[in-house]
Design an enzyme around this catalytic site. Sequence first.
Site, PDB file in Angstrom:
ATOM      1  N   ARG A  93     -13.905  -4.560  -5.725  1.00 27.32           N
ATOM      2  CA  ARG A  93     -14.157  -5.760  -6.365  1.00 27.32           C
ATOM      3  C   ARG A  93     -15.607  -6.400  -5.679  1.00 27.32           C
ATOM      4  NH1 ARG A  93      -8.774  -5.440  -4.741  1.00 27.32           N
ATOM      5  NH2 ARG A  93      -7.345  -5.603  -6.820  1.00 27.32           N
ATOM      6  N   ASP A 128     -12.434 -14.170  -4.003  1.00 28.67           N
ATOM      7  CA  ASP A 128     -12.795 -15.079  -3.293  1.00 28.67           C
ATOM      8  C   ASP A 128     -14.353 -15.637  -3.116  1.00 28.67           C
ATOM      9  OD1 ASP A 128     -10.156 -14.900  -1.617  1.00 28.67           O
ATOM     10  OD2 ASP A 128     -11.019 -12.541  -1.767  1.00 28.67           O
ATOM     11  N   ASP A 153      -1.159  -9.516  -5.529  1.00 33.94           N
ATOM     12  CA  ASP A 153      -0.849  -8.621  -4.367  1.00 33.94           C
ATOM     13  C   ASP A 153       0.279  -8.771  -3.596  1.00 33.94           C
ATOM     14  OD1 ASP A 153      -4.028  -7.601  -3.978  1.00 33.94           O
ATOM     15  OD2 ASP A 153      -3.795  -9.737  -4.388  1.00 33.94           O
ATOM     16  N   ARG A 156       3.048  -7.841  -5.877  1.00 39.73           N
ATOM     17  CA  ARG A 156       3.179  -6.293  -5.853  1.00 39.73           C
ATOM     18  C   ARG A 156       3.891  -5.735  -4.551  1.00 39.73           C
ATOM     19  NH1 ARG A 156      -3.092  -5.487  -7.586  1.00 39.73           N
ATOM     20  NH2 ARG A 156      -2.434  -5.238  -9.696  1.00 39.73           N
ATOM     21  N   ARG A 158       6.131  -7.734  -2.895  1.00 42.93           N
ATOM     22  CA  ARG A 158       7.436  -7.975  -2.746  1.00 42.93           C
ATOM     23  C   ARG A 158       8.346  -6.861  -3.565  1.00 42.93           C
ATOM     24  NH1 ARG A 158       7.039 -14.455  -3.123  1.00 42.93           N
ATOM     25  NH2 ARG A 158       6.491 -14.841  -1.065  1.00 42.93           N
ATOM     26  N   HIS A 173      11.001 -12.261   0.713  1.00 45.56           N
ATOM     27  CA  HIS A 173       9.801 -12.987   1.049  1.00 45.56           C
ATOM     28  C   HIS A 173       8.963 -12.444   2.068  1.00 45.56           C
ATOM     29  CE1 HIS A 173      12.097 -16.047  -0.992  1.00 45.56           C
ATOM     30  NE2 HIS A 173      13.203 -15.735  -0.166  1.00 45.56           N
ATOM     31  N   HIS A 180      -8.733 -10.621  -1.363  1.00 40.66           N
ATOM     32  CA  HIS A 180      -8.121  -9.973  -2.462  1.00 40.66           C
ATOM     33  C   HIS A 180      -9.066  -8.701  -2.561  1.00 40.66           C
ATOM     34  CE1 HIS A 180      -6.337  -8.868  -6.470  1.00 40.66           C
ATOM     35  NE2 HIS A 180      -7.497  -9.141  -6.827  1.00 40.66           N
ATOM     36  N   THR A 235      -6.016  -3.695 -15.367  1.00 42.16           N
ATOM     37  CA  THR A 235      -5.052  -4.509 -15.230  1.00 42.16           C
ATOM     38  C   THR A 235      -5.029  -5.793 -15.998  1.00 42.16           C
ATOM     39  OG1 THR A 235      -5.491  -5.477 -13.128  1.00 42.16           O
ATOM     40  CG2 THR A 235      -5.019  -3.172 -12.860  1.00 42.16           C
TER      41      THR A 235
END
Length: 318
Positions: A93, A128, A153, A156, A158, A173, A180, A235
């Site tokens: 990224r 960011d 993220d 994903r 969780r 949680h 990111h 995605t």
Amino acid sequence: MDQIAQNQPKVVIIGTGLVGSTFAYALMISGLAGEIVLIDANRRRAEGEAMDLNHGISFVRPVRIYAGDYPDCAGADVVVITAGAAQKPGETRLELVHRNVAIFKQIIPQVVRYAQQPILLIVTNPVDIMSYVAYRLSGYPSGRVIGSGTVLDTSRLRYLLSAHCGVDPKNVHAYIIGEHGDSEVPLWSLANIAGMRLDEYCPSCERGCQPSVREEIFRQARDAAYAIIDRKGATYYGIGLSLLEIVESILRAERSIATVSTYLENYLGESDIYISVPAILHRGGVERLVPLRITGQEAEAFHRSVAVLRQVLGQIQW
């Protein structure tokens, strides 16, 4: 329909590629917005997406959807920016930054010219960095400029934890904070299921949760985008729903907590940076940040993540 739209939120989506159009579809189905404007450098693409969405309007609550231009940002409650160069297979990224900064230098001044300080929700990667760029270029208060951050993220993580533990994701949680991207940080010390920290819960479920298992779960969450891009090229479903969650929290003033990319001022010792930490969202954007009590190891990893972003920010030609 125009009268209905005037009394309901207006959301502008800049960039109608796979992410922007998927979010528009989710937003239309939700009934959250009364007016959805699609803006794209490729006007015909935006028109085509608007046409396709409008053909399903009889199945959802009343909403006005149309292809527009920057003057249509006037009166927007939220402007969602997904426009930018696409991430290529094998490309990080952060490698996108120089191309996308140039694009934002064209987009943000146009939004500021016509909009009356809406919430800016930045999705363009590296999110960011691009959130900080949007903050600097717009001159808006930092709380009104938000990045999608590690909301996906975190979701994903969780999901993967829920699959391993055999429980509903809603009862898991856990947070991922930081960049990111590759330096993001899972907060295992705070992760819990039904209020029980993992170290307490794991022995009771007898599924095994050794450090190697946690490392693999996090690896899958962190690298999910690379795996998906390798298989299908992009995605968009997960991020589309993540954006809907953020926008819904803002427009309905839910005060939900989400790991959005937000501006830090002496948070965990860091300032003047956009990065993901838990934040309370309401109608004006970020209301406040949630303080974290994390381990020294997690704090060190977070500071390393900040350092990665600072290095990239230092290379930007303002």
